[in-house]
Write an enzyme that holds these catalytic residues in place. Structure first.
Site, PDB file in Angstrom:
ATOM      1  N   GLU A   1     -19.094  -5.902  10.299  1.00  0.00           N
ATOM      2  CA  GLU A   1     -19.984  -5.153  11.185  1.00  0.00           C
ATOM      3  C   GLU A   1     -21.023  -6.043  11.868  1.00  0.00           C
ATOM      4  OE1 GLU A   1     -18.240  -2.458   8.165  1.00  0.00           O
ATOM      5  OE2 GLU A   1     -19.355  -4.347   8.021  1.00  0.00           O
TER       6      GLU A   1
ATOM      7  N   ARG B   1     -25.416  -2.307   7.599  1.00  0.00           N
ATOM      8  CA  ARG B   1     -25.201  -3.717   7.283  1.00  0.00           C
ATOM      9  C   ARG B   1     -25.526  -4.630   8.471  1.00  0.00           C
ATOM     10  NH1 ARG B   1     -19.495  -3.897   4.014  1.00  0.00           N
ATOM     11  NH2 ARG B   1     -20.624  -5.429   2.789  1.00  0.00           N
TER      12      ARG B   1
ATOM     13  N   LYS C   1       0.843  -1.186   0.000  1.00  0.00           N
ATOM     14  CA  LYS C   1       0.000   0.000   0.000  1.00  0.00           C
ATOM     15  C   LYS C   1       0.882   1.241   0.000  1.00  0.00           C
ATOM     16  CE  LYS C   1      -4.081   1.697   2.517  1.00  0.00           C
ATOM     17  NZ  LYS C   1      -4.974   1.409   3.671  1.00  0.00           N
TER      18      LYS C   1
END
Length: 637
Positions: free
Chosen positions: A377, A405, A291
């Protein structure tokens, strides 16, 4: 390449207006193209903010995918979509980057309205494999001969929905589906969980060449009777490889595994993708990337590797060019530490976002009381329920849009059991540049219907601290706080009085208008009241603070006015104003009512201020509308 350079370089990007042009480029020039794209990304994103770290990590990977496959005939689905900037460049949108994430400009995620190469606006994580599985099944039914490519990060792969998709993908040996795992060891923060450990082991020893020390214990565990020393050594190496690699895990599902591949080696990537394309069934290609690759400021940012600067930054140093303000998240973070120091039962959970949600500071002080569960979640919510059942008071910190969600878990796993879990929703309301998938505009409507859930909307730093303390002190059921992105008001908006269970924020002369202000809309409501007074209309502005219900006293108070209005930055249907209007009808209060809220439609990206102006949630629009309505109530004014 550690920073942008001023030296002359070949403008290869200018020759690419579509992926067809990329395929014509000589192979030996591809590394130069990758370097040019990195320089372009750093310069362009430094002016607008955006997801710079993830995109610097997928330059070679995206080039290789578009060289091997034929988009849009071969759909390429990016998960979570924020890593699609290079894809946008290669599909002819480089000249739109000066308007990245600005009103009317280029979106920060794939967008069907921008290009036929963008299939879905999939900016919630862990969805790509389900999209891709459906597209691949359709390709089989149509006998199109096309392939589907899903690019999913190791962080997104921690989500339960991704594993539901893998379970179904593995059941079909004929699916023309290539899953590219972009493994950089991170989502926002380092990836967590059992899968992360397997992938990390592989990243640390990609050659699988075990040392004698590593082999010692394993060799001693292998029966050597009837085996040569060579076969024992070979068995030991195989066992160690299986212990480190996810290959066995994916192979056991029935997926062909290719990797690990150097995600910054174009030749190796191209060869692996060509093999996967020709296999004739679902294949998982494991690419190891970094990254922020090629940019020193990203590598130096250990917390997030410059995941997504929200504003302009210096392209050399990565330093933000925007002045710092005290943010809602900072106030919550301080409050969380304060309450955790006073109550040892308080623990915090987050879904792969400890920094952005404000729990990272507590983790530094009390690491054993913070749980990052990855992009999960639903699991976070029900895990919190388990903690609460055991006598703890969990605080679940999630962006408002992502909390959608886990509605079922909040409803049935937490609320139905009347468990003391506190949910803290950051980025509630209209959040701006990330676009409609990231707006936290549904939470008021969704969660206000949950029985027993108490919901607060702080208006400033002081009420956030107070309401959070009240929330974690609640023992008879769940609580929820919501606040927006950005900075808190510079000065606290203190109540002048408490009346009928409401904080009175403004008391006009001879008031005929009662204006309910919900949470962070208080500055808008207060300014609207001032503008009404300039028009000769007195107003009272009140804040209910806790917005899960409308009290009888508040409704009876409303009956004393000529006109009642409410203002909130959530969807109108099912919001506070909607409930207030219904309560007034139930109690026979016939005072005219106006409901200022977010319309139920998809709203394009832009700054919070721009969008609030577009949908009429500004002091000027609110006061003008109230004044016009008031004239119909009292034609003499």
């Amino acid at each position: 390449m550690d920073s942008p350079r001023d030296t002359e370089h070949e403008q290869l990007m200018e020759a690419i207006s579509d992926v067809a042009d990329l395929k014509q480029l000589d192979t030996d020039r591809l590394p130069m193209l990758a370097e040019e794209i990195r320089r372009f990304l750093i310069e362009a994103v430094s002016k607008t903010g955006g997801h710079i770290g993830p995109n610097l990590g997928v330059v070679e990977l995206t080039i290789a995918i578009h060289r091997v496959f034929d988009s849009p005939d071969d759909p390429v689905i990016f998960d979570t979509g924020h890593q699609s900037y290079v894809h946008k460049i290669l599909t002819g949108r480089a000249d739109m980057f000066d308007g990245l994430r600005t009103r009317g400009g280029l979106t920060g995620y794939p967008n069907q309205n921008e290009s036929p190469h963008d299939f879905v606006e999939n900016s919630h994580a862990s969805t790509s494999l389900s999209y891709a599985e459906g597209l691949a099944k359709a390709a089989c039914l149509k006998q199109s001969g096309n392939h589907v490519v899903a690019v999913i990060g190791d962080g997104a792969l921690t989500g339960g929905m991704a594993w539901e998709a893998l379970n179904n993908i593995a059941a079909r040996e004929d699916l023309p589906l290539i899953i590219v795992v972009n493994d950089n060891g991170r989502s926002y923060a380092p990836t967590v969980g059992g899968l992360a450990k397997r992938l990390t082991g592989l990243r640390l020893d990609p050659s699988y060449e075990p040392t004698l020390d590593k082999l010692k214990n394993h060799i001693e565990s292998i029966p050597v009777v009837g085996k040569t020393a060579y076969s024992a050594l070979h068995a030991a190496k195989t066992g160690l490889k299986d212990a480190l690699s996810p290959q066995g895990m994916f192979s056991d599902l029935g997926l062909k595994y290719v990797g690990p591949i150097d995600g910054h080696d174009l030749g190796e990537l191209t060869e692996a993708l060509e093999k996967a394309k020709n296999f004739g069934g679902p294949v998982l290609v494991h690419a190891l990337t970094e990254k922020g690759h090629g940019w020193a400021p990203a590598r130096a940012d250990e917390a997030e590797q410059m995941h997504a600067p929200s504003a302009a930054f210096d392209p050399i140093t990565g330093e933000s060019l925007k002045g710092k303000k005290t943010r809602w998240t900072n106030i919550f973070s301080e409050s969380l530490i304060e309450q955790a120091e006073q109550d040892e039962r308080i623990v915090a959970l987050t879904a792969a976002m400890p920094g952005p949600t404000g729990v990272a500071a507590l983790a530094e002080r009390m690491p054993d009381r913070v749980f990052d569960v990855g992009i999960a979640e639903q699991h976070a919510t029900t895990s919190a329920a388990g903690l609460a059942l055991a006598g703890m008071h969990p605080v679940v910190a999630v962006y408002a849009t992502f909390m959608n969600r886990a509605f079922d878990q909040v409803l049935l796993d937490v609320a139905m059991h009347r468990l003391p879990v506190t949910f803290v929703l950051d980025r509630a309301g209209i959040t701006g540049p990330d676009g409609p998938s990231h707006y936290g505009m549904w939470d008021l409507s969704l969660f206000r219907m949950v029985p027993g859930l108490k919901m607060a909307a702080p208006r400033d730093a002081a009420t956030l601290r107070t309401e959070f303390a009240e929330a974690v002190a609640e023992e008879n059921g769940p609580t929820m706080l919501r606040f927006p992105t950005g900075g808190v008001p510079e000065n606290n908006l203190d109540a002048l009085d408490q009346r009928h269970g409401l904080d009175v924020l403004h008391q006009g002369q001879k008031p005929t208008v009662l204006l309910f202000s919900i949470g962070a809309m208080a500055p808008v409501a207060l300014r609207a009241a001032e503008l009404l007074e300039e028009r000769g209309l007195g107003a009272v502005v009140v804040d209910p603070r806790w917005v899960d219900s409308v009290g009888e006293d508040a409704v009876k108070y409303a009956a004393e006015f000529d006109l009642v209005a409410s203002i909130e930055d959530g969807v109108r249907e099912g919001g506070y104003g909607d409930t207030l209007s219904a309560a007034m009808r139930d109690y026979g209060v016939t005072v005219p009512f106006q409901d200022f809220a977010v319309p139920k439609r998809w709203i394009g990206h832009g700054t919070r201020a721009e969008i609030l102006e577009e949908i009429g949630l500004t002091p000027e629009a609110v006061s003008e509308s109230i004044a016009a309505k008031h004239r119909t109530v009292d034609p003499g004014k």
